[in-house]
Design a protein around this motif. Sequence first.
Motif, PDB file in Angstrom:
ATOM      1  N   GLY A   1       0.784  -1.237   0.000  1.00 28.21           N
ATOM      2  CA  GLY A   1       0.000   0.000   0.000  1.00 28.21           C
ATOM      3  C   GLY A   1       0.805   1.271   0.000  1.00 28.21           C
ATOM      4  N   GLY A   2       1.948   1.297  -0.644  1.00 29.73           N
ATOM      5  CA  GLY A   2       2.773   2.505  -0.644  1.00 29.73           C
ATOM      6  C   GLY A   2       2.678   3.313  -1.915  1.00 29.73           C
ATOM      7  N   VAL A   3       1.552   3.255  -2.605  1.00 28.20           N
ATOM      8  CA  VAL A   3       1.410   3.972  -3.870  1.00 28.20           C
ATOM      9  C   VAL A   3       0.788   5.348  -3.632  1.00 28.20           C
ATOM     10  N   TRP A   4       1.255   6.326  -4.392  1.00 27.02           N
ATOM     11  CA  TRP A   4       0.638   7.650  -4.409  1.00 27.02           C
ATOM     12  C   TRP A   4      -0.320   7.677  -5.588  1.00 27.02           C
ATOM     13  N   THR A   5      -1.542   8.130  -5.363  1.00 28.24           N
ATOM     14  CA  THR A   5      -2.514   8.190  -6.444  1.00 28.24           C
ATOM     15  C   THR A   5      -3.468   9.344  -6.201  1.00 28.24           C
ATOM     16  N   SER A   6      -4.469   9.430  -7.044  1.00 26.69           N
ATOM     17  CA  SER A   6      -5.506  10.455  -6.908  1.00 26.69           C
ATOM     18  C   SER A   6      -6.861   9.763  -6.989  1.00 26.69           C
ATOM     19  N   ALA A   7      -7.908  10.453  -6.576  1.00 30.19           N
ATOM     20  CA  ALA A   7      -9.254   9.891  -6.698  1.00 30.19           C
ATOM     21  C   ALA A   7      -9.570   9.612  -8.169  1.00 30.19           C
ATOM     22  N   HIS A   8      -9.132  10.502  -9.045  1.00 29.46           N
ATOM     23  CA  HIS A   8      -9.352  10.335 -10.493  1.00 29.46           C
ATOM     24  C   HIS A   8      -8.737   9.040 -10.999  1.00 29.46           C
TER      25      HIS A   8
ATOM     26  N   LEU B   1      -1.784   6.029   6.133  1.00 29.87           N
ATOM     27  CA  LEU B   1      -0.452   6.452   6.542  1.00 29.87           C
ATOM     28  C   LEU B   1      -0.678   7.629   7.489  1.00 29.87           C
ATOM     29  N   PHE B   2       0.389   8.181   8.043  1.00 30.64           N
ATOM     30  CA  PHE B   2       0.227   9.292   8.965  1.00 30.64           C
ATOM     31  C   PHE B   2      -0.297  10.513   8.215  1.00 30.64           C
ATOM     32  N   GLY B   3      -1.523  10.921   8.542  1.00 32.77           N
ATOM     33  CA  GLY B   3      -2.132  12.079   7.898  1.00 32.77           C
ATOM     34  C   GLY B   3      -2.894  11.757   6.629  1.00 32.77           C
ATOM     35  N   PHE B   4      -2.974  10.482   6.241  1.00 32.47           N
ATOM     36  CA  PHE B   4      -3.663  10.094   5.013  1.00 32.47           C
ATOM     37  C   PHE B   4      -4.563   8.897   5.267  1.00 32.47           C
ATOM     38  N   LYS B   5      -5.677   8.839   4.541  1.00 25.76           N
ATOM     39  CA  LYS B   5      -6.572   7.681   4.593  1.00 25.76           C
ATOM     40  C   LYS B   5      -7.161   7.506   3.196  1.00 25.76           C
ATOM     41  N   SER B   6      -7.168   6.273   2.730  1.00 29.91           N
ATOM     42  CA  SER B   6      -7.773   6.000   1.424  1.00 29.91           C
ATOM     43  C   SER B   6      -8.708   4.807   1.542  1.00 29.91           C
ATOM     44  N   ASP B   7      -9.733   4.791   0.693  1.00 29.93           N
ATOM     45  CA  ASP B   7     -10.676   3.686   0.664  1.00 29.93           C
ATOM     46  C   ASP B   7     -11.187   3.490  -0.750  1.00 29.93           C
ATOM     47  N   ILE B   8     -11.420   2.225  -1.102  1.00 26.93           N
ATOM     48  CA  ILE B   8     -12.204   1.914  -2.288  1.00 26.93           C
ATOM     49  C   ILE B   8     -13.405   1.103  -1.821  1.00 26.93           C
ATOM     50  N   MET B   9     -14.517   1.243  -2.544  1.00 22.81           N
ATOM     51  CA  MET B   9     -15.731   0.498  -2.206  1.00 22.81           C
ATOM     52  C   MET B   9     -16.543   0.350  -3.475  1.00 22.81           C
ATOM     53  N   PHE B  10     -17.049  -0.862  -3.718  1.00 17.41           N
ATOM     54  CA  PHE B  10     -17.921  -1.031  -4.877  1.00 17.41           C
ATOM     55  C   PHE B  10     -18.927  -2.150  -4.638  1.00 17.41           C
ATOM     56  N   LEU B  11     -20.052  -2.022  -5.334  1.00 18.83           N
ATOM     57  CA  LEU B  11     -21.143  -2.989  -5.263  1.00 18.83           C
ATOM     58  C   LEU B  11     -21.215  -3.686  -6.621  1.00 18.83           C
ATOM     59  N   PRO B  12     -20.608  -4.863  -6.750  1.00 20.68           N
ATOM     60  CA  PRO B  12     -20.521  -5.528  -8.052  1.00 20.68           C
ATOM     61  C   PRO B  12     -21.869  -5.804  -8.699  1.00 20.68           C
ATOM     62  N   GLU B  13     -22.874  -6.128  -7.900  1.00 20.89           N
ATOM     63  CA  GLU B  13     -24.197  -6.451  -8.469  1.00 20.89           C
ATOM     64  C   GLU B  13     -24.899  -5.232  -9.041  1.00 20.89           C
ATOM     65  N   HIS B  14     -24.486  -4.044  -8.619  1.00 19.34           N
ATOM     66  CA  HIS B  14     -25.150  -2.812  -9.065  1.00 19.34           C
ATOM     67  C   HIS B  14     -24.268  -1.948  -9.970  1.00 19.34           C
ATOM     68  N   GLY B  15     -23.011  -2.327 -10.151  1.00 12.73           N
ATOM     69  CA  GLY B  15     -22.135  -1.593 -11.048  1.00 12.73           C
ATOM     70  C   GLY B  15     -21.771  -0.208 -10.595  1.00 12.73           C
ATOM     71  N   VAL B  16     -21.720   0.010  -9.285  1.00 18.17           N
ATOM     72  CA  VAL B  16     -21.352   1.330  -8.758  1.00 18.17           C
ATOM     73  C   VAL B  16     -20.190   1.191  -7.780  1.00 18.17           C
ATOM     74  N   GLY B  17     -19.402   2.246  -7.691  1.00 17.19           N
ATOM     75  CA  GLY B  17     -18.278   2.238  -6.764  1.00 17.19           C
ATOM     76  C   GLY B  17     -17.874   3.641  -6.398  1.00 17.19           C
ATOM     77  N   ALA B  18     -17.020   3.744  -5.414  1.00 14.64           N
ATOM     78  CA  ALA B  18     -16.541   5.053  -4.961  1.00 14.64           C
ATOM     79  C   ALA B  18     -15.135   4.904  -4.414  1.00 14.64           C
ATOM     80  N   VAL B  19     -14.404   5.993  -4.416  1.00 14.73           N
ATOM     81  CA  VAL B  19     -13.069   6.035  -3.810  1.00 14.73           C
ATOM     82  C   VAL B  19     -12.991   7.247  -2.913  1.00 14.73           C
TER      83      VAL B  19
END
Length: 202
Positions: free
Chosen positions: A113-120, A184-202
Amino acid sequence: FRKATATVSMEMLGKMQPTSGFGEVFQYSNIMASGAGYVAGYLYNPKLELGAAYDEAMRKKVFEPLEMKATTFDTARVLKGNHATPHSDDVDGKQRVASMDLNYSIYPHRPAGGVWTSAHDLIRYVQLELAKGKLPNGKVLVSETNLLARRKPYVKVGAYGSYGMGLQLDNRWGTPVVSHGGSLFGFKSDIMFLPEHGVGAV
């Protein structure tokens, strides 16, 4: 931490001892996840140093096909550009910009989990999960069989939850919710998706 390499992570893995039998309890291990990533990197390019091989494999096999252009393991590159800065309370309880120093501790274990990314960029990964391994152009990046195998409930983690391969599964609301987060210290990330409904969020 900044000079630590993947070898440090693998040496730590070599010294780990099990504290329970297989399937008895759920114990997440950054070191185990890290080791799996470095083995994959080595198989991709055995001539490179383990960390460099992993970074290159992720760039070529995941980030580039998904057009995750802001995603990298190169912290120096990130800090030179537009980026989020960690904050925390100081001794007086006031919010201040926090040091990044402790966050460098993930670098030798970055497959965990040491990757830097964006919501996009991260939502592109969620879209791949929802498309069962296919890119927007219809090309298969990951086989549906392998992708779905990661969602199998291998270990129970409560009345409604279980853990697959790097993914948390929850059925408490009557529909599967797949998720995972990291901090990490000062950061929190999450992914979540509902496969049966085809929706997700980050």
